[in-house]
Design a protein around this motif. Structure first.
Motif, PDB file in Angstrom:
ATOM      1  N   UNK A  85     -11.622  20.945 -11.408  1.00 16.49           N
ATOM      2  CA  UNK A  85     -10.348  21.595 -11.734  1.00 16.49           C
ATOM      3  C   UNK A  85      -9.177  20.636 -11.502  1.00 16.49           C
ATOM      4  N   UNK A  86      -9.263  19.469 -12.095  1.00 16.38           N
ATOM      5  CA  UNK A  86      -8.251  18.453 -11.889  1.00 16.38           C
ATOM      6  C   UNK A  86      -6.911  18.882 -12.455  1.00 16.38           C
ATOM      7  N   UNK A  87      -5.863  18.447 -11.772  1.00 18.25           N
ATOM      8  CA  UNK A  87      -4.496  18.775 -12.145  1.00 18.25           C
ATOM      9  C   UNK A  87      -3.727  17.495 -12.421  1.00 18.25           C
ATOM     10  N   UNK A  88      -2.655  17.571 -13.209  1.00 17.71           N
ATOM     11  CA  UNK A  88      -1.862  16.351 -13.466  1.00 17.71           C
ATOM     12  C   UNK A  88      -1.390  15.683 -12.184  1.00 17.71           C
ATOM     13  N   UNK A  89      -1.112  16.464 -11.153  1.00 16.70           N
ATOM     14  CA  UNK A  89      -0.652  15.881  -9.887  1.00 16.70           C
ATOM     15  C   UNK A  89      -1.751  15.142  -9.131  1.00 16.70           C
ATOM     16  N   UNK A  90      -2.984  15.213  -9.607  1.00 14.53           N
ATOM     17  CA  UNK A  90      -4.063  14.417  -9.021  1.00 14.53           C
ATOM     18  C   UNK A  90      -4.081  12.990  -9.582  1.00 14.53           C
ATOM     19  N   UNK A  91      -3.250  12.718 -10.559  1.00 11.80           N
ATOM     20  CA  UNK A  91      -3.192  11.384 -11.143  1.00 11.80           C
ATOM     21  C   UNK A  91      -2.799  10.352 -10.097  1.00 11.80           C
ATOM     22  N   UNK A  92      -3.623   9.335  -9.940  1.00 16.21           N
ATOM     23  CA  UNK A  92      -3.395   8.314  -8.926  1.00 16.21           C
ATOM     24  C   UNK A  92      -4.504   7.271  -9.020  1.00 16.21           C
ATOM     25  N   UNK A  93      -4.306   6.194  -8.281  1.00 18.48           N
ATOM     26  CA  UNK A  93      -5.404   5.258  -8.026  1.00 18.48           C
ATOM     27  C   UNK A  93      -6.125   5.757  -6.769  1.00 18.48           C
ATOM     28  N   UNK A  94      -7.422   5.898  -6.876  1.00 20.18           N
ATOM     29  CA  UNK A  94      -8.220   6.417  -5.768  1.00 20.18           C
ATOM     30  C   UNK A  94      -8.966   5.272  -5.098  1.00 20.18           C
ATOM     31  N   UNK A  95      -8.905   5.261  -3.785  1.00 13.51           N
ATOM     32  CA  UNK A  95      -9.539   4.216  -2.981  1.00 13.51           C
ATOM     33  C   UNK A  95     -10.509   4.840  -1.988  1.00 13.51           C
ATOM     34  N   UNK A  96     -11.607   4.172  -1.748  1.00 16.65           N
ATOM     35  CA  UNK A  96     -12.422   4.546  -0.605  1.00 16.65           C
ATOM     36  C   UNK A  96     -12.237   3.488   0.475  1.00 16.65           C
ATOM     37  N   UNK A  97     -12.440   3.916   1.702  1.00 18.16           N
ATOM     38  CA  UNK A  97     -12.216   3.041   2.842  1.00 18.16           C
ATOM     39  C   UNK A  97     -13.186   3.406   3.951  1.00 18.16           C
ATOM     40  N   UNK A  98     -13.456   2.438   4.803  1.00 17.75           N
ATOM     41  CA  UNK A  98     -14.406   2.644   5.889  1.00 17.75           C
ATOM     42  C   UNK A  98     -13.807   2.208   7.207  1.00 17.75           C
ATOM     43  N   UNK A  99     -14.232   2.887   8.246  1.00 15.09           N
ATOM     44  CA  UNK A  99     -13.753   2.576   9.585  1.00 15.09           C
ATOM     45  C   UNK A  99     -14.795   3.031  10.602  1.00 15.09           C
ATOM     46  N   UNK A 100     -14.601   2.645  11.842  1.00 14.19           N
ATOM     47  CA  UNK A 100     -15.559   3.039  12.880  1.00 14.19           C
ATOM     48  C   UNK A 100     -15.390   4.498  13.294  1.00 14.19           C
ATOM     49  N   UNK A 101     -14.144   4.915  13.446  1.00  6.61           N
ATOM     50  CA  UNK A 101     -13.869   6.271  13.916  1.00  6.61           C
ATOM     51  C   UNK A 101     -12.991   6.958  12.880  1.00  6.61           C
ATOM     52  N   UNK A 102     -13.404   8.135  12.426  1.00 13.24           N
ATOM     53  CA  UNK A 102     -12.681   8.818  11.359  1.00 13.24           C
ATOM     54  C   UNK A 102     -11.210   9.051  11.715  1.00 13.24           C
ATOM     55  N   UNK A 103     -10.366   8.881  10.695  1.00 14.13           N
ATOM     56  CA  UNK A 103      -8.955   9.186  10.817  1.00 14.13           C
ATOM     57  C   UNK A 103      -8.423   9.492   9.428  1.00 14.13           C
ATOM     58  N   UNK A 104      -7.365  10.283   9.369  1.00 14.31           N
ATOM     59  CA  UNK A 104      -6.693  10.535   8.099  1.00 14.31           C
ATOM     60  C   UNK A 104      -5.560   9.547   7.866  1.00 14.31           C
ATOM     61  N   UNK A 105      -5.410   8.603   8.742  1.00  9.12           N
ATOM     62  CA  UNK A 105      -4.355   7.607   8.639  1.00  9.12           C
ATOM     63  C   UNK A 105      -4.865   6.349   7.968  1.00  9.12           C
ATOM     64  N   UNK A 106      -4.059   5.844   7.014  1.00 10.53           N
ATOM     65  CA  UNK A 106      -4.396   4.583   6.345  1.00 10.53           C
ATOM     66  C   UNK A 106      -4.668   3.457   7.339  1.00 10.53           C
ATOM     67  N   UNK A 107      -3.849   3.426   8.379  1.00 12.26           N
ATOM     68  CA  UNK A 107      -3.855   2.280   9.296  1.00 12.26           C
ATOM     69  C   UNK A 107      -5.168   2.146  10.059  1.00 12.26           C
ATOM     70  N   UNK A 108      -5.948   3.221  10.102  1.00 10.97           N
ATOM     71  CA  UNK A 108      -7.193   3.191  10.869  1.00 10.97           C
ATOM     72  C   UNK A 108      -8.329   2.498  10.127  1.00 10.97           C
ATOM     73  N   UNK A 109      -8.125   2.221   8.848  1.00 16.24           N
ATOM     74  CA  UNK A 109      -9.218   1.697   8.025  1.00 16.24           C
ATOM     75  C   UNK A 109      -9.041   0.205   7.798  1.00 16.24           C
ATOM     76  N   UNK A 110     -10.126  -0.542   7.958  1.00 13.77           N
ATOM     77  CA  UNK A 110     -10.031  -1.987   7.778  1.00 13.77           C
ATOM     78  C   UNK A 110     -10.863  -2.506   6.615  1.00 13.77           C
ATOM     79  N   UNK A 111     -11.580  -1.628   5.936  1.00 14.89           N
ATOM     80  CA  UNK A 111     -12.324  -2.020   4.751  1.00 14.89           C
ATOM     81  C   UNK A 111     -11.900  -1.100   3.612  1.00 14.89           C
ATOM     82  N   UNK A 112     -11.475  -1.703   2.500  1.00 12.07           N
ATOM     83  CA  UNK A 112     -10.978  -0.950   1.351  1.00 12.07           C
ATOM     84  C   UNK A 112     -11.620  -1.463   0.076  1.00 12.07           C
ATOM     85  N   UNK A 113     -11.833  -0.523  -0.863  1.00  9.22           N
ATOM     86  CA  UNK A 113     -12.229  -0.925  -2.193  1.00  9.22           C
ATOM     87  C   UNK A 113     -11.008  -1.313  -3.011  1.00  9.22           C
ATOM     88  N   UNK A 114     -11.258  -1.699  -4.273  1.00 12.03           N
ATOM     89  CA  UNK A 114     -10.159  -2.156  -5.131  1.00 12.03           C
ATOM     90  C   UNK A 114      -9.454  -1.009  -5.822  1.00 12.03           C
TER      91      UNK A 114
END
Length: 122
Positions: A85-114
């Protein structure tokens, strides 16, 4: 660190579905918490969905709850984001990221896809 490669983005109509994939390299992928983030033009990168590595508990942004589902296949070293049920407001570049301990903060992740572009047309 782990290397991540996203795929599955595209141009769809509102109400359509897409499944994004995030393929990881490395033998210890299962030890990482993983998150999906997105960044729309002119906006900051925001958390979309993620899960802990310990008990695989999942978390979602309020804007996608009930529409998006995150899952992982450790044997395939792949994380998925099913988007319904995608919406126009879902338009974006989507990234996956990995970290040792889960967080909803960007800063917690040190591995990112393109990133992979998702465009939803009204």
């Amino acid at each position: 660190q782990v290397q991540l490669v996203e795929s599955g983005g595209g141009l769809v109509l509102a109400g359509d579905s897409l499944r994004l994939s995030c393929a990881a390299s490395g033998r210890t992928f299962s030890r990482y918490a993983v998150g999906w983030f997105r960044q729309a033009p002119g906006k900051e990168r925001e958390f979309v969905a993620g899960f802990r590595r310990t008990d695989a508990g999942t978390y979602y942004a309020d804007s996608v709850k009930g529409r998006f589902t995150i899952s992982r296949d450790n044997a395939k070293k792949t994380v998925y984001l099913q988007m319904n049920n995608l919406k126009p407001e879902d338009t974006a570049v989507y990234y996956c990221a990995a970290t040792d301990i889960f967080s909803a903060s960007n800063d917690a992740y040190d591995s990112w896809g393109q990133g992979t572009q998702v465009t939803v047309s009204a």
